[in-house]
Design an enzyme around this catalytic site. Structure first.
Site, PDB file in Angstrom:
ATOM      1  N   CYS A   7       0.862  -1.185   0.000  1.00  0.00           N
ATOM      2  CA  CYS A   7       0.000   0.000   0.000  1.00  0.00           C
ATOM      3  C   CYS A   7       0.897   1.233   0.000  1.00  0.00           C
ATOM      4  O   CYS A   7       2.078   1.138  -0.357  1.00  0.00           O
ATOM      5  CB  CYS A   7      -0.995  -0.022   1.157  1.00  0.00           C
ATOM      6  N   ARG A  13      -3.479  -0.461   5.306  1.00  0.00           N
ATOM      7  CA  ARG A  13      -4.041  -1.554   4.511  1.00  0.00           C
ATOM      8  C   ARG A  13      -3.131  -2.768   4.400  1.00  0.00           C
ATOM      9  O   ARG A  13      -3.565  -3.896   4.670  1.00  0.00           O
ATOM     10  CB  ARG A  13      -4.399  -1.041   3.101  1.00  0.00           C
ATOM     11  N   ASP A 120      -8.439   3.756   1.023  1.00  0.00           N
ATOM     12  CA  ASP A 120      -7.482   4.128   2.062  1.00  0.00           C
ATOM     13  C   ASP A 120      -8.247   4.614   3.303  1.00  0.00           C
ATOM     14  O   ASP A 120      -8.952   5.613   3.228  1.00  0.00           O
ATOM     15  CB  ASP A 120      -6.603   5.247   1.506  1.00  0.00           C
TER      16      ASP A 120
HETATM   17  P1  4NP Z   1      -1.884   2.943   3.947  1.00  0.00           P
HETATM   18  O1  4NP Z   1      -2.521   4.309   4.476  1.00  0.00           O
HETATM   19  O2  4NP Z   1      -1.299   3.236   2.573  1.00  0.00           O
HETATM   20  O3  4NP Z   1      -3.046   2.021   3.875  1.00  0.00           O
HETATM   21  O4  4NP Z   1      -0.821   2.548   4.952  1.00  0.00           O
HETATM   22  C1  4NP Z   1      -1.839   5.538   4.483  1.00  0.00           C
HETATM   23  C2  4NP Z   1      -0.878   5.766   5.420  1.00  0.00           C
HETATM   24  C3  4NP Z   1      -0.235   6.992   5.455  1.00  0.00           C
HETATM   25  C4  4NP Z   1      -0.553   7.966   4.545  1.00  0.00           C
HETATM   26  C5  4NP Z   1      -1.526   7.733   3.601  1.00  0.00           C
HETATM   27  C6  4NP Z   1      -2.172   6.496   3.561  1.00  0.00           C
HETATM   28  N1  4NP Z   1       0.091   9.216   4.598  1.00  0.00           N
HETATM   29  O5  4NP Z   1      -0.274  10.110   3.806  1.00  0.00           O
HETATM   30  O6  4NP Z   1       0.998   9.410   5.424  1.00  0.00           O
END
Ligand code: 4NP
Length: 153
Positions: A7, A13, A120
């Site tokens: 992800c 995720r 997300d």
């Molecule tokens: P992930 O979620 O990709 O599912 O781990 C996110 C975690 C951090 C960020 C965005 C999505 N961020 O912008 O820091």
């Protein structure tokens, strides 16, 4: 069989997908997860992801975020991307057709045709994390069944 979940931040995720998949495949399968950004490198998963997994009896609290490397694309057999941006980013890092063949969109690989993307939940609330858990659980069930049957001819 070596399975990689990908992800963006590797704190919401893909850590959930890693924990769920580990619970569904034999112990000799390797399951890991990474992000495409390094912003959260070294961090444990988001508290809401940890809590959601714990609600379903899965411990993801000890995982740590790390960004994807070229070696990951070479070494893993199957690389599942949580959304289209991630897929495009990972495909662009692949060096040859053999590597590109390993990379797929998680929900497409799971045979889920209503939606291609695991949303997300980072900017959402616990309800969004639970919805993501359910989507990942169903997808991992389908993918685990495929992989188990292809590794036991
Ligand atoms: P992930 O979620 O990709 O599912 O781990 C996110 C975690 C951090 C960020 C965005 C999505 N961020 O912008 O820091």
């Amino acid at each position: 069989m070596k399975i990689l979940m990908v992800c963006l931040g590797n704190i919401c995720r893909s850590p959930l997908a890693e924990g769920i998949m580990k619970a569904k495949v034999p112990q000799d399968f390797l399951v890991d997860s990474v992000g495409t950004i390094s912003q959260h490198e070294g961090e444990h998963p988001d508290k809401r992801a940890v809590k959601t997994a714990a609600n379903h009896g899965i411990d993801i609290s000890k995982q740590r975020s790390r960004p994807i490397t070229q070696a990951d694309i070479e070494n893993f057999d199957k690389i599942y991307c949580m959304d289209i941006d991630i897929y495009e980013d990972v495909i662009s890092k692949a060096k040859n057709e053999e590597q590109r063949q390993k990379i797929s969109l998680f929900l497409t690989a799971a045979g889920e045709h209503k939606t291609a993307e695991v949303p997300d939940p980072y900017w959402g609330d616990m309800k969004d994390f639970e919805e993501v858990f359910q989507l990942l659980d169903k997808g991992c069930e389908a993918i685990a069944a495929q992989l188990k049957s292809s590794s036991n001819p």
